[in-house]
Structure formats: C-alpha cells, structure tokens
Design a protein around this motif. Structure first.
Motif, PDB file in Angstrom:
ATOM      1  N   PRO A 515       0.818  -1.212   0.000  1.00 42.46           N
ATOM      2  CA  PRO A 515       0.000   0.000   0.000  1.00 42.46           C
ATOM      3  C   PRO A 515       0.851   1.261   0.000  1.00 42.46           C
ATOM      4  CG  PRO A 515       0.044  -0.955   2.196  1.00 42.46           C
ATOM      5  CD  PRO A 515       0.808  -1.897   1.316  1.00 42.46           C
ATOM      6  N   MET A 516       0.586   2.114  -0.964  1.00 46.88           N
ATOM      7  CA  MET A 516       1.334   3.364  -1.102  1.00 46.88           C
ATOM      8  C   MET A 516       0.378   4.544  -0.954  1.00 46.88           C
ATOM      9  SD  MET A 516       4.538   2.849  -1.629  1.00 46.88           S
ATOM     10  CE  MET A 516       5.438   1.315  -1.572  1.00 46.88           C
ATOM     11  N   GLY A 517       0.938   5.683  -0.633  1.00 50.41           N
ATOM     12  CA  GLY A 517       0.132   6.843  -0.279  1.00 50.41           C
ATOM     13  C   GLY A 517      -0.625   7.446  -1.444  1.00 50.41           C
ATOM     14  N   LEU A 518      -1.766   8.040  -1.113  1.00 54.76           N
ATOM     15  CA  LEU A 518      -2.550   8.810  -2.084  1.00 54.76           C
ATOM     16  C   LEU A 518      -1.982  10.233  -2.150  1.00 54.76           C
ATOM     17  CD1 LEU A 518      -5.821   7.315  -0.786  1.00 54.76           C
ATOM     18  CD2 LEU A 518      -5.199   7.233  -3.197  1.00 54.76           C
ATOM     19  N   ALA A 519      -2.724  11.122  -2.806  1.00 59.84           N
ATOM     20  CA  ALA A 519      -2.188  12.467  -3.054  1.00 59.84           C
ATOM     21  C   ALA A 519      -1.628  13.114  -1.798  1.00 59.84           C
ATOM     22  CB  ALA A 519      -3.268  13.346  -3.642  1.00 59.84           C
ATOM     23  N   TRP A 556       9.467   9.108   9.617  1.00 51.44           N
ATOM     24  CA  TRP A 556       9.074   8.439   8.382  1.00 51.44           C
ATOM     25  C   TRP A 556       7.605   8.759   8.118  1.00 51.44           C
ATOM     26  CZ3 TRP A 556      12.798   5.887   5.716  1.00 51.44           C
ATOM     27  CH2 TRP A 556      13.960   5.548   6.419  1.00 51.44           C
ATOM     28  N   THR A 557       7.284   8.972   6.864  1.00 54.44           N
ATOM     29  CA  THR A 557       5.923   9.399   6.538  1.00 54.44           C
ATOM     30  C   THR A 557       4.884   8.375   6.988  1.00 54.44           C
ATOM     31  OG1 THR A 557       6.771  10.684   4.701  1.00 54.44           O
ATOM     32  CG2 THR A 557       4.439  10.106   4.610  1.00 54.44           C
ATOM     33  N   TYR A 558       5.240   7.099   6.971  1.00 55.82           N
ATOM     34  CA  TYR A 558       4.236   6.096   7.346  1.00 55.82           C
ATOM     35  C   TYR A 558       3.789   6.249   8.805  1.00 55.82           C
ATOM     36  CZ  TYR A 558       8.169   3.331   9.218  1.00 55.82           C
ATOM     37  OH  TYR A 558       9.262   2.917   9.910  1.00 55.82           O
ATOM     38  N   GLU A 559       4.610   6.940   9.596  1.00 59.98           N
ATOM     39  CA  GLU A 559       4.202   7.156  10.994  1.00 59.98           C
ATOM     40  C   GLU A 559       2.965   8.051  11.059  1.00 59.98           C
ATOM     41  OE1 GLU A 559       7.648   8.849  12.855  1.00 59.98           O
ATOM     42  OE2 GLU A 559       8.914   7.199  12.205  1.00 59.98           O
ATOM     43  N   TRP A 566       2.990   3.373   3.151  1.00 60.89           N
ATOM     44  CA  TRP A 566       4.284   4.033   2.936  1.00 60.89           C
ATOM     45  C   TRP A 566       4.158   5.059   1.829  1.00 60.89           C
ATOM     46  CZ3 TRP A 566       9.854   2.228   3.486  1.00 60.89           C
ATOM     47  CH2 TRP A 566      10.070   1.656   4.750  1.00 60.89           C
ATOM     48  N   GLU A 567       5.217   5.801   1.666  1.00 57.38           N
ATOM     49  CA  GLU A 567       5.331   6.619   0.466  1.00 57.38           C
ATOM     50  C   GLU A 567       6.484   6.071  -0.356  1.00 57.38           C
ATOM     51  OE1 GLU A 567       7.433  10.294   0.225  1.00 57.38           O
ATOM     52  OE2 GLU A 567       7.390  10.491   2.398  1.00 57.38           O
ATOM     53  N   GLU A 568       6.408   6.266  -1.684  1.00 55.93           N
ATOM     54  CA  GLU A 568       7.402   5.661  -2.567  1.00 55.93           C
ATOM     55  C   GLU A 568       8.804   6.187  -2.308  1.00 55.93           C
ATOM     56  OE1 GLU A 568       4.399   6.437  -3.516  1.00 55.93           O
ATOM     57  OE2 GLU A 568       3.647   5.092  -5.080  1.00 55.93           O
TER      58      GLU A 568
END
Ligand code: SF4
Length: 960
Positions: A515-519, A556-559, A566-568
């Motif tokens: 799973p990767m982040g949306l906008a 980390w952005t996922y936090e 996550w983000e790419e």
C-alpha cells in the motif's frame, strides 16, 4: 488587442451577490482571489492557513473541532497536478476535506470533481492499509499480512541477485500514473538498470512522436487564454490532457472573444461548447488538417517570413527535391504542389466534413495568425495507424501561421515545465534492454510497454522482479487476458510486487500488494505545461506536515499515514540501502544524505536540497517572507518560476555559450563539442529548437534515414480501418474517450465520483441502431477481431453515423466478493473455456454493504459498466509504437445466451495479430549501426555504446 466582451447585467448581478468569482481579468493578482473572512465563495487567505475555521452554515452550531490547519499538496488524480488544500482538523488530526489551492499557478484554486474526491479515496473502507503477501497459487485470492521488513529484505535479495548475476534486464519497474519529475528514473539509474516501463504507448506516444519530429519536444503547450482561435482534437474541456487547467483557460479565451473548433467524431462536452464541430470519419483527420494547410498556402494566409526563417526548407530542397541552393520561392512552389492534392473537396470525400466548413475554419486560423492555439493528446493520434502524422499535420498549421511559442499560440511543452534536479545524478546506464526498446521499433516514442507479455511469451526474456506502480496492466492495456496469462506464469515473471494505493485487477496476480500513499500522503514535486508560465508544485503528506507544524516530529511518513501506508520516496531509499548494504555495488551512495555523509537520506533532506539549489528564484522569494525554500513550499505548496515564456528559440546565445563553437557552412548549425547548440540566422547565433537542424523540421531526415522516406514530410496515412473496407454490420468502435469524473482504474474507491458516473453504454447513431432494431437500453454484442463484449446501447445523434463509442473509464471487476473496490466493480466469474479462450461474466453488479462509512449502505447504483479492452488485440504502430486503439467491429443484437458485461477473448488469435503487426516494422540498425537516433529522448539515458547494435560502418562504406 483585447477581445473581452463586457459582462452583462446578469453576470454583474451574480458577481455582486458573490455567487461567482470576480469577473476580473484572469491575471488578477493572487490576493484578489482570496476571501475576506467568512465567505464561502472565495478562498481562505494564506496568512490564516495556520488556523482556520470554516464559516458555519446558517442554523448550524459552531463546532470548535472545525479549527483546521490548511496544508497545501498536489492532486494525483490525473496528470495535471492541480493544487489542493487539505483541511486538517487540529484536534483530531484528520483530514476533513480537500479544496483547491488558490496560490497554485496552474489550477488557481479550481479543481475538477476528482480533486476534492481525494478525501473519498483516503477514507475508502476497502483501502489496503497493510502489506500483503500471497498465500497459495498466484491469482488464487488468498493473502496474509506481512511486515515491511520482510518485504524489503525479500525484494532487495532478489534484485541484488539479478544485478550481481549479470542479469540487470530482469528487474523492471512499470508505472501507470507517475506523479513525479524523474525521481524513480534516478533510482533505476542508480541501480544501473534500463528497466523503466510506462503506459505511454497506450496513451500519448503517437502525438508525442509527431511533435518531437517537428520541434524536439514531445508535447504542445497552448496559450488558450490569449488565443484568437482554438482548434482542439481532444476533449480538453471535459477530460483531455491537463483537463482543469486547460478548461478554465479555454473558457477565459472564449470570454475574451476566441473562437473554438473541435474535431471529434463524437459530440463531446467540449464539442458541444464549440463554435464549430467537425465530425470526420475516424482516421481521416489528417486529410482535413492538410486541406486546411492547403487553404492557408493557396490563399496566402501563412506567415511567409516565419516559414522562411524557421523551417528547414533548404534541407528539404537539398535532400528531397534535389534543388540544392534554390530560393524560398522555389520551395513555396514545391510545397504548394506537394499539398495541392489536399483540397477541401478531397478532404470532404475522405472525411465527410463539408469542404465549406474546412475552408471557413482554415480562414479563421489564418486570421488568428500567431494567436492560434491547438492541442491533440490521445484523440485521433492514439486511434489510428500513422496517428503520429495527424499530430504532425496539426502542428503544421501552427508552423504555417507562425504561432509556435507566441502569445496565444502553441509552444513546445518543455518551455513550460521544469524538472528540478536532485542532489545527485547517477551515471547513464551501460546496457540496452530490448524488452522495453526492441529493435523493431527504433523510433518508438516510449517503451513498447503493452507488448511486454507478448515478448515474454515469445521467449525474448524473463523477469525476476516486476514492480507495477499505480498501474493495472491487465485492465488498462489491450489484450488483457494475455497479460493475465503472463502475470500468472511464475517461469516468466519471478515476483510481482504491486505498489498501489487501491485494489485493482492486476494486483490480484501479485506476490506482494504494497500500500502506497494517495495524493496527500507522500512527497513529490510536479510541474506541468498548463499555460505559458513555469511552476513547480510540492506534493506533501498532509498529516505529517500538520503534525510537524504542531511540534510533533515525524521521522518516516508512514508514521503519520493511516495503517502501514508508505510513500514511494522512502520505500526506494530503504530498498536501495538493503540492495547494497555495504555500498559495494556503488548504489548506496546515491541514497546518502548530502548533509550527513554516509547516512541515509531523508525526504526532508532530498527536497530541501532541491528547493535550495534547483528552483530558480525560490530562495529569494522565500527569503522575502523570512522562510527557507522548503518552508515556503510547505507553506504555499507551489511556486511560479516564470510567467509568459514565449519564443525561446529566438534567444541569441551569449558569447560564453558560443565560445569554441563552429558553424556548419552548409546548414548554419552551431555546434560545440560535437553537439548542436544553435543556428545562425542573419548573422546571429540563436537557440533554435533541439532538432538536428535546430529549426522546425518540416522535412525529417530522421524518418528518411531510418527507413520511412515516404513519411519524411507531414502527410496523410490511411488508418488501419477504412470506411470502404467495412462489410455489412461492421462499424468502427471509438473506445478511447474519458468520463471526466472517473480515473482510469483508481476511482472504484471514490463514492462521490461513482455516484456521478459509473457506466459506459455504447453510443450508437439512430441510423446504425435502427437496422438492428436496437433501442436505448437494449443489449448489443460487439464483435472484435479476437472476441466480443456485451453492453447496453445508448441511441444518440451525438455520434457520427458509422461510428460507435464506448468510454474506457468503467467496467471494473473483481473475482472475490470482498476484494476491494466494491463501490464500483462487478463480481465476475472468469473461465478459461479452452486454452486461451477466456470468458468473463458478471455474477452481480454493485451492491450496498455495511462498513464504517454509512454511505456504503446507501449505494443506489448497481451498474458498474462493461470492460472492453480485453477484447482488443494489440495494434502497435510500426513507427511510433503507439497502440492504435480504434477497432473494426461487427455488431448484433445480443442473443439468449449473452449477458450484460460478458467479455470473451481468444489469446491465441491475439498473438497471431501481434505477429502480423510486427511484420509492418522496419527494424534497427539505422545509420551508423545504431539502435535509435541519438537525438530522440528515452526515460533512462543509456551510454553511447549501448546504442550500437551492429559495428559502426566505415564513413564511406556500405551499411553494416
Ligand atoms: S484536473 Fe482534476 S484530477 Fe486532474 S489534477 Fe486537476 S483536480 Fe486533480
């Protein structure tokens, strides 16, 4: 000259009531677009974004939780990269809504329906929130949760094995919607692999080749706002390229007096707003455009001085006509003769568009002169054999009228877009990957992406690690069941990791779904050619930014993201470190901090360096506000680098740029270190265009030298489907148009969008439906070369007789009841009846369901539309490599055994058709034993040696 009509009393009244935005000129200073406090109709002023409370609707109680911090980010729901403002609830730390960012120079606060619907995607109850690993056979639909550590270790080990085992071609990254400016290309270069693949050759490759051959830049950038005449070959008001930013400027152009003509066999919403709608028989657009060129030439409506100065007519006379040294007048006689046959009457006979209409439009183009704006993106160019020549013919009109890069004209896209450089540039890669650029297509604009499964089936290679990113190849490409066969085959495809924010049909055949982040959940920069300026926009994870603004550090952005999304950016850094943990492969150094040598780079450091060093003017602008460049971008989300960029090719090169340069006595091209840098005109060295002649290439030596001399000039290529070749019951299917409120395969999770549009009936003119006795709502069976699909008919006069149309933005499906995308997909059964004979049949359509979102229990629509692409064989254009989308079809009333939504295809037949089209190619090597002309771009730059397919022949010797 100002063509703006005075607003009438109705406009002034609604303006004064605040129901519409101000009717000021569109260039009004940004402050004027901002709201005085408490008005719904305008935007919160930027100095209040740190603490904003939306006005409370009359009768509602004020709610303290409405206090928000407004964080700018960038929309990801199409390529236009409009600005968004996330309203983040300060107390609950959740996004309440997305609206437009009024400071964004491209979108100026306005969005289409898809921008605000980002909130639906974020709150989608079917969202994938954790990494998943397949259990059981691939495609079996069973998954288990897995930790990111395990995923990264597995991927890194496999990639490392391919790289150290001398098989870099076995690692591939395949992207649908990129949304960045070269960041992943940098990753792949750092790994040393030529493994970039994209969706471009099912999208825009044909138009890109047409433009690239003219001007060395592969897209047009019209200045609609200042134009006097706009000619569109795509649906730019409703769903074409750069949809919303272009649409608002087209309307502004019209309000200022511009006339609009649309060429489209379908009465699109755009055509419905046009002053003139031209509906040619599909594939004959080139004849119509060349007839307009004919009128401009015959009636002297072209810009003689411009043509004489800026097109490579001398080269044409020398190379093509054998008239070296002849005058421009001789050239004019020649060109009039070449296009003499393309009379409006000829074009009428080909296209059905009346000659009088063609003349009328041509004369209006001539009157508009340098203020003539055009655009083509997919449309006809993506539909036909030789579609790239349609784009070339369209730009011919700009060239003749001298409207290239002028106010109100059409510029090369590269002038209006920037790619800010990161802190580090890995070297060009050393080898050439024939799975992406096979030798049969030396001029293909982008990778031959949609033929990947055919190449793998043919035994041209295999993949050890295959990433798909925001990409659904099985559904998006033609011949989807061939994709399915290959995606399932573990011999051909060792591991498939689907990096995706949403479920899709291809992810089902992955080994990992990541799973990767949306906008609003990741970092990126974007810049697009939305108008005549240059801007850069910062996509930032809004919850992370809000937390940091409130003094809560995030590493980390996922936090900050929901679940384990996550983000790419951070994913690639982490993966690269694990591929090369000790730095021995030379990969890790490209992912080390520029500030902290030897340590892992953070997203903050990556973008800080970029904004400080690669965005001209940003540091100074930020300093004016007492901010650092990255603080400025975090605060405002975008920055306008330049306004009004016109006629760059006339820039005189300063002495320091021409020092050491030599000028070719015959062509007047100035070169330094063997590289053309400009062209001498009237004694001055000007920048010109990045083509071999540094001029606009009316005559293409590239086409002549690479095996296509018959196409060296802009011309008219017969489509693969001609009206006279159709038998009884046969029609042409136009399957390429968008529904403006859907996003290819990423909107089955957006309830607002699905409520607006969710099905895609077959448009059919009464003259075509009547003989079959078909009425609106009846089932029709549409037979293609390899199968069929069954859909409902919409009888309408908004389509040219002889043509049927079906949007490709609906028809999503899932194989398991509880798989994602339940709001917008049908549950289907997929059967292989005999080898390669696939039947997809709907079990049921959309149904309401219980979830944490009460709206899912209220879903009222049942029809998700019908998939069609799997019933199409591949049609790769032999020059551009573009898939030619239009289909010759046979229609009949559906029979008793047919069901709505049935899709049948025979992959054995589709493979035969692939082989037939392959025979049309004229493979490399070209001149010098090369795989591809050195001046044509490719996403991953390769070293010069990698271009060498066969030994370079001696200078005067025969070809090798
Ligand atoms: S046009 Fe619509 S979908 Fe595309 S970036 Fe703008 S708001 Fe988003």
């Amino acid at each position: 000259m100002n063509h703006r009509p005075k607003p009438g009393w109705i406009e002034r009244t609604v303006e004064s009531l605040g129901w519409i935005n101000r009717l000021d000129p569109p260039t009004a200073p940004r402050e004027e677009r901002l709201a005085p406090e408490g008005k719904f109709s305008q935007f919160p002023p930027a100095d209040r974004w740190g603490d904003w409370a939306d006005p409370v609707p009359p009768g509602a109680e004020a709610d303290a939780s409405r206090r928000c911090v407004l964080i700018p980010t960038t929309c990801f729901n199409c390529e236009a990269a409009c600005g968004l403002l996330a309203y983040v609830d300060k107390e609950r730390l959740e996004v309440r809504k997305f609206e437009g960012n009024p400071l964004h120079p491209g979108s100026r606060g306005r969005n289409c329906a898809k921008g605000p619907a980002t909130i639906n995607q974020i709150r989608d109850p079917d969202r994938i929130l954790h990494p998943l690993r397949r259990v059981g056979p691939r495609g079996g639909g069973r998954w288990e949760r897995v930790g990111w550590d395990a995923v990264l270790d597995d991927l890194a080990a496999r990639i490392r094995e391919s790289l150290t085992g001398g098989k870099p071609e076995e690692v591939m990254y395949h992207v649908g919607r990129p949304g960045y400016e070269g960041s992943v290309e940098r990753v792949l270069k750092a790994w040393g692999i030529d493994g970039h693949n994209s969706h471009t050759n099912v999208c825009s490759a044909a138009a890109r080749l047409g433009y690239h051959l003219w001007q060395g830049s592969d897209r047009p950038s019209p200045d609609h706002q200042r134009s006097r005449f706009i000619l569109l070959m795509s649906s730019h008001l409703e769903g074409g390229h750069y949809f919303n930013p272009h649409a608002q400027r087209i309307i502004e152009g019209k309000l200022a007096g511009a006339k609009l003509a649309v060429i489209d066999p379908r009465l699109s919403n755009t055509a419905a707003r046009a002053d003139t709608w031209l509906a040619p028989y599909p594939g004959t657009e080139g004849a119509v455009l060349l007839a307009m060129a004919h009128v401009l030439l015959e009636e002297g409506l072209f810009d003689r001085a411009y043509v004489e100065t800026w097109i490579n007519w001398e080269e044409y006379l020398r190379e093509k006509a054998g008239l070296s040294g002849a005058s421009f007048d001789v050239f004019l006689s020649e060109i009039k003769e070449v296009y003499g046959a393309y009379t409006p009457e000829f074009a009428e006979a080909e296209s059905g568009v009346p000659a009088a209409t063609i003349r009328k439009v041509a004369r209006e183009i001539g009157r508009a002169g340098s203020a003539f704006a055009t655009h083509i993106w997919r449309g006809a160019a993506s539909a036909h054999l030789g579609g790239w020549q349609i784009a070339r013919a369209l730009h011919f009109l700009n060239v003749l009228t001298g409207s290239v890069g002028t106010p109100g004209g059409t510029a090369p896209a590269s002038w209006h877009k920037t790619k800010p450089a990161p802190f580090d540039a890995p070297p060009a890669v050393k080898f050439w990957n024939e799975l992406v650029y096979p030798r049969e297509y030396p001029l293909s604009t982008y990778e031959m992406s949609f033929l990947l499964p055919h190449f793998l089936k043919e035994g041209r290679g295999k993949l050890s690690v295959y990433f798909t990113r925001v990409y659904n190849p099985l559904w998006t490409n033609p011949d989807g069941f061939t994709w399915l066969e290959v995606l399932k085959d573990e011999e051909k495809l060792g591991l498939h990791a689907a990096l995706t924010p949403t479920w899709n049909e291809s992810a089902l055949y992955a080994d990992y779904v990541l799973p990767m982040g949306l906008a609003g959940e990741r970092h990126d920069v974007q810049s697009q050619e939305t108008h005549s300026g240059v801007w850069v926009s910062f996509r930032q994870p809004v919850l992370r930014a809000a937390m940091e603004r409130m003094g809560k550090p995030v590493q980390w952005t996922y936090e900050a993201n929901p679940g384990e999304v996550w983000e790419e950016d951070e994913f690639w850094v982490e993966l690269s470190w694990r591929i090369d943990p000790d730095g021995g492969l030379g990969i890790r150094r490209h992912f080390e901090s520029p500030d902290r040598p030897g340590e892992k780079i953070t997203a903050e450091e990556y973008y800080r360096w970029m904004f400080e060093n690669s965005v001209p003017g940003l540091p100074e602008k930020a300093a004016e506000e007492g901010l650092s460049p990255i603080e400025y971008m975090k605060r405002y989300g975008s920055f306008e680098i330049q306004k009004d960029v016109f006629q760059k090719y006339t820039r005189q090169l300063p002495a320091e740029e021409t020092e050491g340069a030599s000028i070719d006595p015959r062509t007047r091209v100035a070169s330094r270190d063997g590289r053309p840098i400009g062209v001498e005109i009237a004694g001055r060295v000007l920048e010109g265009f990045p083509t071999p002649s540094r001029k606009l290439e009316f005559f293409s030596s590239t086409l002549k030298d690479w095996g296509w001399p018959e196409h060296a000039l802009p011309g008219y290529v017969f489509s693969h489907i001609r009206e006279e070749d159709l038998g009884p019951g046969e029609l042409i299917l136009l399957p390429t148009f968008r529904l403006p409120t859907l996003i290819h395969t990423r909107s089955a999770n957006a309830k607002w969008l699905l409520e607006i549009s969710h099905r895609n009936p077959v448009w059919m003119h009464p003259k075509d439906s009547d003989p079959f006795g078909l009425k609106t709502g009846d089932l029709v069976k549409v037979h293609t070369e390899i199968g069929y699909f069954v859909n409902r008919v919409w009888v309408t006069e908004a389509i040219r007789p002889g043509v049927i149309a079906c949007s490709h933005h609906a028809g999503r499906w899932r194989l398991d009841e509880n798989e994602g995308g339940r709001m917008g997909s049908a549950l289907v059964r997929l059967e292989e009846r005999e080898k390669g004979q696939w039947l997809l049949r709907q079990v049921h359509g959309v149904s309401p369901f219980e979830s944490e979102d009460p709206d899912t229990a209220r879903i009222w629509w049942r029809d998700p539309g019908v998939h069609q692409n799997a019933a199409f064989p591949v049609h790769p254009d032999p020059v551009s490599g573009m898939h030619c989308w239009h289909q010759k079809v046979r229609v009949e009333k559906a029979g008793p055994d047919d069901r709505y939504g049935d899709v049948f295809a025979d992959t054995g037949k589709s493979f035969e058709i692939y082989r037939e089209w392959l025979q049309k190619t004229r493979p490399a090597p070209g001149p010098g034993g090369l795989r591809r002309p050195l001046w044509l771009n490719r996403p991953i730059p390769c070293e010069r040696d990698a271009y060498q397919l066969t030994p370079e022949p001696p200078v005067d010797g025969p070809p090798a």
